[in-house]
Design an enzyme around this catalytic site. Structure first.
Site, PDB file in Angstrom:
ATOM      1  N   HIS A  99      -0.670 -24.177  -1.643  1.00 24.78           N
ATOM      2  CA  HIS A  99      -1.554 -24.094  -2.808  1.00 24.78           C
ATOM      3  C   HIS A  99      -2.653 -23.106  -2.435  1.00 24.78           C
ATOM      4  O   HIS A  99      -3.037 -23.016  -1.265  1.00 24.78           O
ATOM      5  CB  HIS A  99      -2.279 -25.403  -3.108  1.00 24.78           C
ATOM      6  CG  HIS A  99      -1.422 -26.587  -3.423  1.00 24.78           C
ATOM      7  ND1 HIS A  99      -0.839 -27.356  -2.464  1.00 24.78           N
ATOM      8  CD2 HIS A  99      -1.107 -27.164  -4.611  1.00 24.78           C
ATOM      9  CE1 HIS A  99      -0.179 -28.356  -3.040  1.00 24.78           C
ATOM     10  NE2 HIS A  99      -0.327 -28.267  -4.344  1.00 24.78           N
ATOM     11  N   ASP A 102      -5.222 -24.782  -0.333  1.00 21.07           N
ATOM     12  CA  ASP A 102      -4.894 -25.229   1.033  1.00 21.07           C
ATOM     13  C   ASP A 102      -5.252 -24.139   2.020  1.00 21.07           C
ATOM     14  O   ASP A 102      -5.716 -24.419   3.120  1.00 21.07           O
ATOM     15  CB  ASP A 102      -3.388 -25.447   1.263  1.00 21.07           C
ATOM     16  CG  ASP A 102      -2.706 -26.293   0.240  1.00 21.07           C
ATOM     17  OD1 ASP A 102      -3.348 -27.190  -0.290  1.00 21.07           O
ATOM     18  OD2 ASP A 102      -1.502 -26.048  -0.012  1.00 21.07           O
ATOM     19  N   GLU A 230       7.690 -28.900 -11.400  1.00 23.52           N
ATOM     20  CA  GLU A 230       7.980 -30.061 -10.546  1.00 23.52           C
ATOM     21  C   GLU A 230       7.677 -31.345 -11.319  1.00 23.52           C
ATOM     22  O   GLU A 230       6.506 -31.699 -11.518  1.00 23.52           O
ATOM     23  CB  GLU A 230       7.119 -29.966  -9.283  1.00 23.52           C
ATOM     24  CG  GLU A 230       7.346 -31.099  -8.310  1.00 23.52           C
ATOM     25  CD  GLU A 230       6.554 -30.915  -7.014  1.00 23.52           C
ATOM     26  OE1 GLU A 230       6.339 -29.769  -6.578  1.00 23.52           O
ATOM     27  OE2 GLU A 230       6.147 -31.942  -6.451  1.00 23.52           O
ATOM     28  N   GLU A 266      11.443 -33.411  -6.537  1.00 18.92           N
ATOM     29  CA  GLU A 266      10.923 -34.143  -5.377  1.00 18.92           C
ATOM     30  C   GLU A 266      11.536 -35.541  -5.333  1.00 18.92           C
ATOM     31  O   GLU A 266      11.496 -36.286  -6.324  1.00 18.92           O
ATOM     32  CB  GLU A 266       9.399 -34.224  -5.452  1.00 18.92           C
ATOM     33  CG  GLU A 266       8.806 -35.017  -4.297  1.00 18.92           C
ATOM     34  CD  GLU A 266       7.316 -34.753  -4.099  1.00 18.92           C
ATOM     35  OE1 GLU A 266       6.880 -33.606  -4.332  1.00 18.92           O
ATOM     36  OE2 GLU A 266       6.614 -35.683  -3.718  1.00 18.92           O
ATOM     37  N   HIS A 269       9.283 -38.378  -6.332  1.00 20.23           N
ATOM     38  CA  HIS A 269       8.959 -38.381  -7.763  1.00 20.23           C
ATOM     39  C   HIS A 269      10.122 -38.955  -8.568  1.00 20.23           C
ATOM     40  O   HIS A 269       9.910 -39.645  -9.570  1.00 20.23           O
ATOM     41  CB  HIS A 269       8.647 -36.967  -8.250  1.00 20.23           C
ATOM     42  CG  HIS A 269       7.438 -36.365  -7.612  1.00 20.23           C
ATOM     43  ND1 HIS A 269       6.975 -35.104  -7.930  1.00 20.23           N
ATOM     44  CD2 HIS A 269       6.588 -36.842  -6.674  1.00 20.23           C
ATOM     45  CE1 HIS A 269       5.896 -34.838  -7.212  1.00 20.23           C
ATOM     46  NE2 HIS A 269       5.645 -35.872  -6.444  1.00 20.23           N
ATOM     47  N   ASP A 294      11.584 -30.687  -3.178  1.00 17.99           N
ATOM     48  CA  ASP A 294      10.540 -31.193  -2.292  1.00 17.99           C
ATOM     49  C   ASP A 294      11.145 -32.378  -1.558  1.00 17.99           C
ATOM     50  O   ASP A 294      11.342 -33.466  -2.128  1.00 17.99           O
ATOM     51  CB  ASP A 294       9.282 -31.587  -3.072  1.00 17.99           C
ATOM     52  CG  ASP A 294       8.311 -30.410  -3.196  1.00 17.99           C
ATOM     53  OD1 ASP A 294       8.674 -29.295  -2.774  1.00 17.99           O
ATOM     54  OD2 ASP A 294       7.194 -30.608  -3.716  1.00 17.99           O
ATOM     55  N   ASP A 307       5.196 -39.899   0.186  1.00 14.42           N
ATOM     56  CA  ASP A 307       5.483 -38.626   0.862  1.00 14.42           C
ATOM     57  C   ASP A 307       5.892 -38.804   2.319  1.00 14.42           C
ATOM     58  O   ASP A 307       5.344 -38.161   3.221  1.00 14.42           O
ATOM     59  CB  ASP A 307       4.254 -37.701   0.795  1.00 14.42           C
ATOM     60  CG  ASP A 307       4.040 -37.108  -0.586  1.00 14.42           C
ATOM     61  OD1 ASP A 307       4.972 -37.130  -1.401  1.00 14.42           O
ATOM     62  OD2 ASP A 307       2.925 -36.606  -0.843  1.00 14.42           O
ATOM     63  N   ASP A 337       7.649 -31.784   1.563  1.00 18.58           N
ATOM     64  CA  ASP A 337       6.410 -32.257   0.940  1.00 18.58           C
ATOM     65  C   ASP A 337       6.196 -33.670   1.482  1.00 18.58           C
ATOM     66  O   ASP A 337       6.342 -34.666   0.762  1.00 18.58           O
ATOM     67  CB  ASP A 337       6.553 -32.233  -0.587  1.00 18.58           C
ATOM     68  CG  ASP A 337       5.222 -32.427  -1.287  1.00 18.58           C
ATOM     69  OD1 ASP A 337       4.234 -32.711  -0.585  1.00 18.58           O
ATOM     70  OD2 ASP A 337       5.175 -32.310  -2.527  1.00 18.58           O
TER      71      ASP A 337
HETATM   72  C1  XLS Z   1       2.283 -34.110  -5.650  1.00 23.61           C
HETATM   73  C2  XLS Z   1       3.163 -32.959  -5.611  1.00 23.61           C
HETATM   74  C3  XLS Z   1       2.531 -31.714  -5.027  1.00 23.61           C
HETATM   75  C4  XLS Z   1       3.338 -30.512  -5.389  1.00 23.61           C
HETATM   76  C5  XLS Z   1       2.624 -29.230  -5.217  1.00 23.61           C
HETATM   77  O1  XLS Z   1       2.724 -35.230  -5.803  1.00 23.61           O
HETATM   78  O2  XLS Z   1       4.320 -33.300  -4.921  1.00 23.61           O
HETATM   79  O3  XLS Z   1       2.376 -31.845  -3.667  1.00 23.61           O
HETATM   80  O4  XLS Z   1       4.515 -30.456  -4.675  1.00 23.61           O
HETATM   81  O5  XLS Z   1       1.511 -29.156  -6.039  1.00 23.61           O
HETATM   82 NI    NI Z   2       5.819 -31.959  -4.385  1.00 19.64          NI
HETATM   83 NI    NI Z   3       4.600 -35.510  -4.667  1.00 19.55          NI
END
Ligand code: XLS
Ligand code: NI
Ligand code: NI
Length: 437
Positions: A99, A102, A230, A266, A269, A294, A307, A337
Protein backbone atom coordinates in the site's frame (compact mmCIF):
# COMPACT_ATOMS: atom_id res chain seq x y z
CA UNK A 1 23.71 -3.85 4.44
CA UNK A 2 22.06 -7.02 5.74
CA UNK A 3 19.03 -7.03 8.01
CA UNK A 4 18.49 -10.73 8.55
CA UNK A 5 22.03 -11.83 9.35
CA UNK A 6 21.09 -15.02 11.11
CA UNK A 7 19.48 -16.44 7.96
CA UNK A 8 21.18 -17.29 4.68
CA UNK A 9 19.45 -18.21 1.44
CA UNK A 10 16.73 -20.80 2.03
CA UNK A 11 17.24 -23.91 -0.08
CA UNK A 12 15.18 -26.88 -1.13
CA UNK A 13 16.27 -29.96 0.81
CA UNK A 14 13.37 -32.33 0.10
CA UNK A 15 10.75 -33.85 2.31
CA UNK A 16 13.17 -35.89 4.42
CA UNK A 17 14.89 -32.71 5.65
CA UNK A 18 14.37 -31.73 9.28
CA UNK A 19 15.94 -28.29 8.84
CA UNK A 20 13.27 -25.69 9.70
CA UNK A 21 15.07 -23.16 7.48
CA UNK A 22 14.78 -25.30 4.34
CA UNK A 23 12.01 -26.01 1.85
CA UNK A 24 10.61 -29.54 1.94
CA UNK A 25 8.33 -29.17 -1.09
CA UNK A 26 9.03 -25.81 -2.72
CA UNK A 27 11.67 -26.55 -5.32
CA UNK A 28 11.61 -23.38 -7.47
CA UNK A 29 13.03 -24.95 -10.63
CA UNK A 30 11.07 -28.22 -10.49
CA UNK A 31 8.77 -28.51 -13.48
CA UNK A 32 5.10 -29.37 -12.92
CA UNK A 33 2.77 -29.47 -15.91
CA UNK A 34 5.30 -27.74 -18.13
CA UNK A 35 5.97 -24.81 -15.78
CA UNK A 36 8.45 -24.38 -12.95
CA UNK A 37 7.06 -24.18 -9.44
CA UNK A 38 8.34 -20.62 -9.25
CA UNK A 39 6.34 -19.70 -12.35
CA UNK A 40 3.21 -21.49 -11.19
CA UNK A 41 3.13 -20.22 -7.64
CA UNK A 42 4.33 -16.64 -8.17
CA UNK A 43 4.74 -16.05 -4.43
CA UNK A 44 4.62 -12.54 -3.04
CA UNK A 45 5.34 -10.93 0.34
CA UNK A 46 2.86 -8.42 1.79
CA UNK A 47 4.68 -5.26 2.83
CA UNK A 48 2.05 -4.35 5.42
CA UNK A 49 2.30 -7.54 7.44
CA UNK A 50 5.91 -8.53 7.03
CA UNK A 51 7.65 -5.17 7.06
CA UNK A 52 5.31 -2.85 8.95
CA UNK A 53 3.17 -5.22 11.05
CA UNK A 54 3.80 -4.58 14.73
CA UNK A 55 1.76 -7.32 16.38
CA UNK A 56 -0.50 -4.85 18.16
CA UNK A 57 -4.10 -5.89 18.82
CA UNK A 58 -7.08 -4.14 20.48
CA UNK A 59 -5.78 -5.24 23.88
CA UNK A 60 -2.09 -4.56 23.65
CA UNK A 61 0.73 -2.83 21.85
CA UNK A 62 3.18 -4.25 19.36
CA UNK A 63 5.35 -7.25 20.19
CA UNK A 64 7.41 -7.68 17.03
CA UNK A 65 11.19 -7.35 17.29
CA UNK A 66 12.60 -6.10 14.02
CA UNK A 67 16.09 -5.17 12.78
CA UNK A 68 14.91 -1.61 12.07
CA UNK A 69 13.53 -0.97 15.60
CA UNK A 70 14.51 2.48 16.85
CA UNK A 71 14.43 4.09 13.41
CA UNK A 72 11.65 6.52 12.47
CA UNK A 73 10.17 8.51 9.60
CA UNK A 74 11.84 8.43 6.21
CA UNK A 75 14.92 6.66 7.50
CA UNK A 76 12.73 3.81 8.78
CA UNK A 77 10.86 3.66 5.47
CA UNK A 78 14.11 3.37 3.54
CA UNK A 79 15.41 0.57 5.77
CA UNK A 80 12.21 -1.39 5.40
CA UNK A 81 12.24 -1.02 1.62
CA UNK A 82 15.79 -2.39 1.46
CA UNK A 83 14.97 -5.15 3.95
CA UNK A 84 12.09 -6.24 1.73
CA UNK A 85 14.47 -7.04 -1.12
CA UNK A 86 16.81 -9.00 1.13
CA UNK A 87 13.86 -10.93 2.59
CA UNK A 88 12.45 -11.89 -0.83
CA UNK A 89 15.87 -12.79 -2.19
CA UNK A 90 16.66 -15.06 0.75
CA UNK A 91 13.36 -16.89 0.32
CA UNK A 92 13.46 -16.96 -3.49
CA UNK A 93 10.14 -15.07 -3.54
CA UNK A 94 9.80 -13.20 -6.84
CA UNK A 95 7.32 -10.46 -5.83
CA UNK A 96 6.04 -8.16 -3.14
CA UNK A 97 2.85 -6.09 -2.77
CA UNK A 98 2.41 -2.76 -1.01
CA UNK A 99 0.00 0.00 0.00
CA UNK A 100 1.19 3.56 -0.50
CA UNK A 101 1.11 4.11 3.27
CA UNK A 102 3.09 0.94 4.09
CA UNK A 103 6.16 2.07 2.20
CA UNK A 104 6.13 5.75 3.15
CA UNK A 105 4.83 7.84 6.07
CA UNK A 106 2.27 10.60 5.58
CA UNK A 107 3.31 14.25 5.66
CA UNK A 108 1.38 17.30 6.88
CA UNK A 109 -0.35 17.89 3.56
CA UNK A 110 -1.24 15.75 0.56
CA UNK A 111 1.49 17.46 -1.48
CA UNK A 112 4.08 16.67 1.17
CA UNK A 113 2.83 13.10 1.48
CA UNK A 114 3.18 12.65 -2.28
CA UNK A 115 6.70 14.02 -2.15
CA UNK A 116 7.71 11.56 0.59
CA UNK A 117 6.19 8.72 -1.39
CA UNK A 118 8.20 9.76 -4.47
CA UNK A 119 11.38 9.69 -2.42
CA UNK A 120 10.76 6.13 -1.20
CA UNK A 121 9.60 4.90 -4.60
CA UNK A 122 12.92 6.15 -5.95
CA UNK A 123 14.77 4.09 -3.32
CA UNK A 124 12.76 1.00 -4.26
CA UNK A 125 13.31 1.60 -7.97
CA UNK A 126 17.05 1.97 -7.43
CA UNK A 127 17.36 -1.22 -5.35
CA UNK A 128 15.19 -3.07 -7.85
CA UNK A 129 17.82 -2.54 -10.54
CA UNK A 130 20.17 -5.01 -8.85
CA UNK A 131 17.46 -7.55 -8.00
CA UNK A 132 15.09 -10.00 -9.68
CA UNK A 133 12.37 -9.09 -7.20
CA UNK A 134 9.34 -7.44 -8.82
CA UNK A 135 6.09 -5.80 -7.77
CA UNK A 136 3.01 -8.00 -7.98
CA UNK A 137 0.63 -5.18 -7.12
CA UNK A 138 0.26 -1.85 -5.49
CA UNK A 139 -2.75 -0.34 -3.77
CA UNK A 140 -3.87 2.68 -1.79
CA UNK A 141 -4.62 2.61 1.92
CA UNK A 142 -7.99 4.38 2.05
CA UNK A 143 -8.92 3.16 5.51
CA UNK A 144 -6.33 3.93 8.24
CA UNK A 145 -6.45 7.72 8.36
CA UNK A 146 -9.41 9.14 10.38
CA UNK A 147 -10.51 11.12 7.30
CA UNK A 148 -11.86 7.80 5.95
CA UNK A 149 -14.13 7.30 8.93
CA UNK A 150 -17.21 7.18 6.66
CA UNK A 151 -15.46 5.46 3.75
CA UNK A 152 -13.48 6.75 0.77
CA UNK A 153 -15.12 6.28 -2.64
CA UNK A 154 -18.40 5.67 -0.78
CA UNK A 155 -18.00 8.45 1.77
CA UNK A 156 -20.90 10.84 2.43
CA UNK A 157 -18.32 13.64 2.16
CA UNK A 158 -17.35 14.77 -1.35
CA UNK A 159 -14.06 16.23 -0.08
CA UNK A 160 -13.05 12.79 1.15
CA UNK A 161 -14.06 11.31 -2.21
CA UNK A 162 -11.79 13.77 -4.00
CA UNK A 163 -8.93 13.05 -1.60
CA UNK A 164 -9.34 9.31 -2.19
CA UNK A 165 -9.24 9.86 -5.96
CA UNK A 166 -6.04 11.87 -5.63
CA UNK A 167 -4.53 9.13 -3.50
CA UNK A 168 -5.44 6.33 -5.93
CA UNK A 169 -4.12 8.42 -8.83
CA UNK A 170 -0.78 8.70 -7.07
CA UNK A 171 -0.69 5.04 -5.99
CA UNK A 172 -1.36 3.97 -9.58
CA UNK A 173 1.46 6.16 -10.81
CA UNK A 174 3.80 4.65 -8.19
CA UNK A 175 2.75 1.11 -9.10
CA UNK A 176 3.25 1.83 -12.79
CA UNK A 177 6.65 3.43 -12.15
CA UNK A 178 7.81 0.27 -10.39
CA UNK A 179 6.51 -1.99 -13.16
CA UNK A 180 3.74 -3.44 -10.96
CA UNK A 181 1.87 -6.24 -12.72
CA UNK A 182 -1.52 -5.46 -11.16
CA UNK A 183 -3.30 -2.76 -9.18
CA UNK A 184 -5.68 -3.77 -6.38
CA UNK A 185 -8.81 -2.15 -4.97
CA UNK A 186 -9.69 -3.48 -1.57
CA UNK A 187 -12.65 -1.43 -0.43
CA UNK A 188 -11.25 -0.74 3.02
CA UNK A 189 -14.15 1.16 4.51
CA UNK A 190 -16.43 0.99 1.47
CA UNK A 191 -19.56 -0.18 3.24
CA UNK A 192 -21.83 0.99 6.01
CA UNK A 193 -22.89 0.44 9.60
CA UNK A 194 -26.57 1.38 9.49
CA UNK A 195 -29.13 2.31 6.84
CA UNK A 196 -30.52 4.89 9.28
CA UNK A 197 -27.82 7.27 8.02
CA UNK A 198 -26.86 5.80 4.63
CA UNK A 199 -27.82 6.53 1.02
CA UNK A 200 -26.79 3.19 -0.41
CA UNK A 201 -27.84 4.04 -3.94
CA UNK A 202 -25.69 7.18 -4.09
CA UNK A 203 -22.76 5.38 -2.48
CA UNK A 204 -22.94 2.54 -5.05
CA UNK A 205 -23.23 4.94 -7.98
CA UNK A 206 -20.30 6.98 -6.67
CA UNK A 207 -18.23 3.86 -6.19
CA UNK A 208 -18.85 2.88 -9.82
CA UNK A 209 -17.91 6.40 -10.99
CA UNK A 210 -14.71 6.13 -8.98
CA UNK A 211 -13.77 2.81 -10.57
CA UNK A 212 -14.55 4.18 -14.03
CA UNK A 213 -12.21 7.12 -13.37
CA UNK A 214 -9.53 4.66 -12.26
CA UNK A 215 -9.96 2.68 -15.48
CA UNK A 216 -9.69 5.88 -17.51
CA UNK A 217 -6.62 7.06 -15.65
CA UNK A 218 -4.84 3.70 -15.97
CA UNK A 219 -5.35 4.00 -19.70
CA UNK A 220 -4.21 7.61 -19.74
CA UNK A 221 -0.87 6.82 -18.08
CA UNK A 222 -0.39 3.64 -20.10
CA UNK A 223 -0.59 1.33 -17.08
CA UNK A 224 -0.82 -2.14 -18.61
CA UNK A 225 -1.29 -4.08 -15.38
CA UNK A 226 -4.49 -5.91 -14.50
CA UNK A 227 -6.97 -4.06 -12.27
CA UNK A 228 -8.21 -6.25 -9.44
CA UNK A 229 -10.99 -5.99 -6.87
CA UNK A 230 -10.56 -7.87 -3.59
CA UNK A 231 -13.92 -8.98 -2.16
CA UNK A 232 -14.49 -9.05 1.60
CA UNK A 233 -17.87 -9.32 3.33
CA UNK A 234 -17.32 -7.51 6.62
CA UNK A 235 -14.65 -5.84 8.73
CA UNK A 236 -14.02 -2.99 9.14
CA UNK A 237 -17.61 -2.01 8.27
CA UNK A 238 -20.53 -4.25 9.13
CA UNK A 239 -21.67 -4.47 5.50
CA UNK A 240 -18.81 -4.22 3.01
CA UNK A 241 -20.07 -3.53 -0.51
CA UNK A 242 -17.59 -5.92 -2.19
CA UNK A 243 -19.08 -8.84 -0.24
CA UNK A 244 -17.85 -11.76 -2.34
CA UNK A 245 -17.04 -12.72 -5.93
CA UNK A 246 -20.70 -13.04 -6.95
CA UNK A 247 -21.64 -9.66 -5.46
CA UNK A 248 -18.71 -7.88 -7.10
CA UNK A 249 -19.50 -9.46 -10.47
CA UNK A 250 -23.10 -8.28 -10.20
CA UNK A 251 -21.95 -4.78 -9.30
CA UNK A 252 -19.45 -4.57 -12.17
CA UNK A 253 -22.02 -5.86 -14.67
CA UNK A 254 -24.63 -3.38 -13.51
CA UNK A 255 -22.27 -0.49 -14.20
CA UNK A 256 -20.69 -1.91 -17.38
CA UNK A 257 -17.27 -2.29 -15.73
CA UNK A 258 -16.93 -6.07 -16.01
CA UNK A 259 -14.34 -6.12 -18.77
CA UNK A 260 -11.81 -4.06 -16.80
CA UNK A 261 -11.55 -5.93 -13.51
CA UNK A 262 -10.62 -9.35 -12.25
CA UNK A 263 -10.72 -10.60 -8.66
CA UNK A 264 -8.05 -10.81 -6.03
CA UNK A 265 -9.38 -13.65 -3.90
CA UNK A 266 -8.39 -13.89 -0.27
CA UNK A 267 -8.87 -17.21 1.51
CA UNK A 268 -9.86 -15.66 4.83
CA UNK A 269 -12.34 -13.31 3.13
CA UNK A 270 -13.99 -16.27 1.42
CA UNK A 271 -14.54 -17.99 4.76
CA UNK A 272 -15.85 -14.78 6.35
CA UNK A 273 -18.43 -14.69 3.55
CA UNK A 274 -19.51 -18.22 4.46
CA UNK A 275 -17.83 -19.76 1.43
CA UNK A 276 -14.88 -22.06 1.05
CA UNK A 277 -11.72 -20.68 -0.52
CA UNK A 278 -12.21 -23.10 -3.41
CA UNK A 279 -15.77 -21.87 -3.98
CA UNK A 280 -14.58 -18.31 -4.58
CA UNK A 281 -11.70 -19.41 -6.81
CA UNK A 282 -13.95 -21.72 -8.77
CA UNK A 283 -16.67 -19.14 -9.29
CA UNK A 284 -14.12 -16.59 -10.44
CA UNK A 285 -12.45 -19.10 -12.74
CA UNK A 286 -15.62 -20.19 -14.55
CA UNK A 287 -16.42 -16.50 -15.08
CA UNK A 288 -12.96 -15.67 -16.40
CA UNK A 289 -12.12 -13.32 -13.51
CA UNK A 290 -9.66 -15.30 -11.40
CA UNK A 291 -6.90 -12.71 -11.24
CA UNK A 292 -4.78 -13.14 -8.14
CA UNK A 293 -4.83 -14.63 -4.66
CA UNK A 294 -4.23 -13.33 -1.15
CA UNK A 295 -2.91 -16.55 0.33
CA UNK A 296 -3.76 -16.87 4.00
CA UNK A 297 -6.20 -18.76 6.19
CA UNK A 298 -8.64 -17.94 8.94
CA UNK A 299 -9.61 -19.85 12.04
CA UNK A 300 -12.93 -21.66 11.85
CA UNK A 301 -13.60 -20.78 15.49
CA UNK A 302 -13.10 -17.04 15.02
CA UNK A 303 -15.26 -14.68 12.99
CA UNK A 304 -12.64 -12.22 11.83
CA UNK A 305 -9.77 -11.80 9.38
CA UNK A 306 -7.02 -13.52 11.39
CA UNK A 307 -4.66 -13.51 8.37
CA UNK A 308 -2.79 -16.65 9.37
CA UNK A 309 -0.18 -18.24 7.18
CA UNK A 310 -1.79 -20.93 5.01
CA UNK A 311 -0.86 -24.42 6.24
CA UNK A 312 -4.03 -26.39 5.60
CA UNK A 313 -3.15 -28.87 2.84
CA UNK A 314 -6.75 -29.50 1.82
CA UNK A 315 -7.20 -25.79 1.12
CA UNK A 316 -3.90 -25.33 -0.70
CA UNK A 317 -4.53 -28.46 -2.78
CA UNK A 318 -8.02 -27.44 -3.84
CA UNK A 319 -6.85 -23.88 -4.49
CA UNK A 320 -4.07 -25.12 -6.74
CA UNK A 321 -6.56 -27.42 -8.44
CA UNK A 322 -8.52 -24.35 -9.50
CA UNK A 323 -5.38 -22.41 -10.39
CA UNK A 324 -4.04 -25.20 -12.63
CA UNK A 325 -7.44 -25.40 -14.30
CA UNK A 326 -7.24 -21.64 -14.77
CA UNK A 327 -4.05 -22.14 -16.78
CA UNK A 328 -2.08 -20.57 -13.90
CA UNK A 329 -2.44 -17.15 -12.34
CA UNK A 330 -1.25 -15.21 -15.42
CA UNK A 331 -0.30 -11.72 -14.13
CA UNK A 332 -1.51 -12.60 -10.60
CA UNK A 333 0.28 -14.45 -7.84
CA UNK A 334 0.03 -15.97 -4.38
CA UNK A 335 0.47 -13.03 -2.07
CA UNK A 336 0.94 -13.91 1.60
CA UNK A 337 -1.55 -11.49 3.10
CA UNK A 338 -0.65 -13.16 6.40
CA UNK A 339 1.12 -12.38 9.63
CA UNK A 340 2.88 -14.49 12.21
CA UNK A 341 0.92 -14.70 15.46
CA UNK A 342 1.57 -11.99 18.03
CA UNK A 343 3.51 -14.48 20.10
CA UNK A 344 5.82 -15.31 17.17
CA UNK A 345 7.70 -12.05 17.50
CA UNK A 346 11.27 -12.78 16.43
CA UNK A 347 12.51 -11.87 12.94
CA UNK A 348 13.22 -15.54 12.25
CA UNK A 349 9.49 -16.26 12.67
CA UNK A 350 8.95 -14.31 9.45
CA UNK A 351 11.09 -16.92 7.69
CA UNK A 352 9.44 -19.90 9.38
CA UNK A 353 5.99 -18.60 8.52
CA UNK A 354 6.73 -17.90 4.87
CA UNK A 355 8.46 -21.27 4.49
CA UNK A 356 5.40 -22.97 6.02
CA UNK A 357 3.08 -21.20 3.57
CA UNK A 358 5.29 -21.79 0.56
CA UNK A 359 5.70 -25.48 1.31
CA UNK A 360 1.95 -25.87 1.88
CA UNK A 361 1.22 -24.38 -1.55
CA UNK A 362 4.05 -26.30 -3.25
CA UNK A 363 2.64 -29.53 -1.81
CA UNK A 364 -0.84 -28.41 -2.87
CA UNK A 365 0.43 -27.82 -6.40
CA UNK A 366 1.96 -31.29 -6.59
CA UNK A 367 -1.13 -33.01 -5.22
CA UNK A 368 -3.46 -31.01 -7.49
CA UNK A 369 -1.33 -31.84 -10.54
CA UNK A 370 -1.51 -35.51 -9.58
CA UNK A 371 -5.27 -35.38 -9.07
CA UNK A 372 -5.70 -33.86 -12.50
CA UNK A 373 -3.32 -36.37 -14.04
CA UNK A 374 -5.28 -39.33 -12.65
CA UNK A 375 -8.48 -37.67 -13.83
CA UNK A 376 -10.38 -39.33 -10.95
CA UNK A 377 -12.43 -36.26 -10.06
CA UNK A 378 -12.82 -34.98 -13.61
CA UNK A 379 -14.00 -38.36 -14.87
CA UNK A 380 -16.46 -38.71 -12.04
CA UNK A 381 -17.98 -35.28 -12.68
CA UNK A 382 -18.06 -35.91 -16.39
CA UNK A 383 -19.99 -39.10 -15.90
CA UNK A 384 -22.27 -37.54 -13.29
CA UNK A 385 -23.58 -35.06 -15.87
CA UNK A 386 -23.62 -37.62 -18.70
CA UNK A 387 -27.41 -37.27 -19.08
CA UNK A 388 -26.85 -33.85 -20.66
CA UNK A 389 -24.88 -35.34 -23.54
CA UNK A 390 -27.68 -37.29 -25.25
CA UNK A 391 -31.43 -37.36 -25.60
CA UNK A 392 -33.45 -34.81 -23.69
CA UNK A 393 -30.40 -33.52 -21.79
CA UNK A 394 -28.63 -32.74 -25.04
CA UNK A 395 -31.73 -30.91 -26.26
CA UNK A 396 -31.79 -28.83 -23.05
CA UNK A 397 -28.14 -27.85 -23.42
CA UNK A 398 -28.65 -26.95 -27.06
CA UNK A 399 -31.57 -24.71 -26.16
CA UNK A 400 -34.05 -26.81 -28.10
CA UNK A 401 -36.59 -27.31 -25.30
CA UNK A 402 -39.36 -25.33 -23.68
CA UNK A 403 -41.64 -26.04 -20.72
CA UNK A 404 -44.19 -27.76 -22.96
CA UNK A 405 -41.73 -30.19 -24.55
CA UNK A 406 -40.16 -30.90 -21.17
CA UNK A 407 -43.59 -31.58 -19.71
CA UNK A 408 -44.34 -34.01 -22.52
CA UNK A 409 -41.09 -35.81 -21.83
CA UNK A 410 -41.66 -35.90 -18.07
CA UNK A 411 -45.22 -37.22 -18.43
CA UNK A 412 -43.87 -40.24 -20.29
CA UNK A 413 -40.86 -40.65 -18.04
CA UNK A 414 -41.80 -40.36 -14.41
CA UNK A 415 -39.73 -43.32 -13.23
CA UNK A 416 -36.63 -41.30 -12.48
CA UNK A 417 -33.43 -43.05 -11.40
CA UNK A 418 -30.70 -41.07 -9.60
CA UNK A 419 -27.10 -42.12 -8.94
CA UNK A 420 -25.08 -41.68 -5.75
CA UNK A 421 -22.94 -38.54 -5.41
CA UNK A 422 -20.16 -40.65 -3.77
CA UNK A 423 -18.82 -37.74 -1.71
CA UNK A 424 -16.96 -39.92 0.81
CA UNK A 425 -15.36 -42.05 -1.90
CA UNK A 426 -14.09 -38.86 -3.56
CA UNK A 427 -12.83 -37.44 -0.25
CA UNK A 428 -10.86 -40.64 0.24
CA UNK A 429 -9.31 -40.20 -3.23
CA UNK A 430 -8.23 -36.69 -2.22
CA UNK A 431 -6.71 -38.04 1.01
CA UNK A 432 -4.90 -40.80 -0.85
CA UNK A 433 -3.38 -38.25 -3.21
CA UNK A 434 -2.23 -36.00 -0.35
CA UNK A 435 -0.59 -38.98 1.38
CA UNK A 436 1.02 -40.40 -1.75
CA UNK A 437 2.56 -37.29 -3.33
C1 XLS B 1 -7.76 -6.62 4.37
C2 XLS B 1 -7.25 -6.85 3.04
C3 XLS B 1 -6.07 -5.98 2.66
C4 XLS B 1 -5.87 -6.00 1.18
C5 XLS B 1 -5.02 -4.90 0.68
O1 XLS B 1 -8.49 -7.43 4.91
O2 XLS B 1 -6.93 -8.20 2.91
O3 XLS B 1 -4.94 -6.38 3.34
O4 XLS B 1 -5.34 -7.19 0.75
O5 XLS B 1 -5.58 -3.66 0.94
NI1 NI C 1 -5.95 -9.04 1.27
NI1 NI D 1 -7.82 -9.50 4.50
Amino acid sequence: MAFFNEVSKIRYEGKESRNPLAFKYYNPEEVINGKTMKEYLRFSVAFWHTLTGSGSDPFGSGTMQRPWDGKAGIELAKERALAMFEFCEKLDIPFFCFHDRDVAPEGETLAETNQILDEIIAVIAERKKSSDVKILWGTANLFSNPRFVHGAATSCNADVYAYAAAQVKKAMEATAALGGENYVFWGGREGYETLLNTDMQLESDNFARFLQMAVDYAKEIGFKGQLLIEPKPKEPTKHQYDFDVATVMGFLRKYGLESYFKMNIEANHATLAGHSFQHELHLARINGVLGSVDANQGDALLGWDTDQFPTNLYDTTLAMYEIIKNGGLHSGGLNFDAKPRRGSFEPIDLFYSHIAGMDAFAKGLKVAAKLLETGDLENFINERYGSFRYGIGKDIVEGKTDFKSLEQYALKNDRIINASGRQEMLEAILNRCILEV
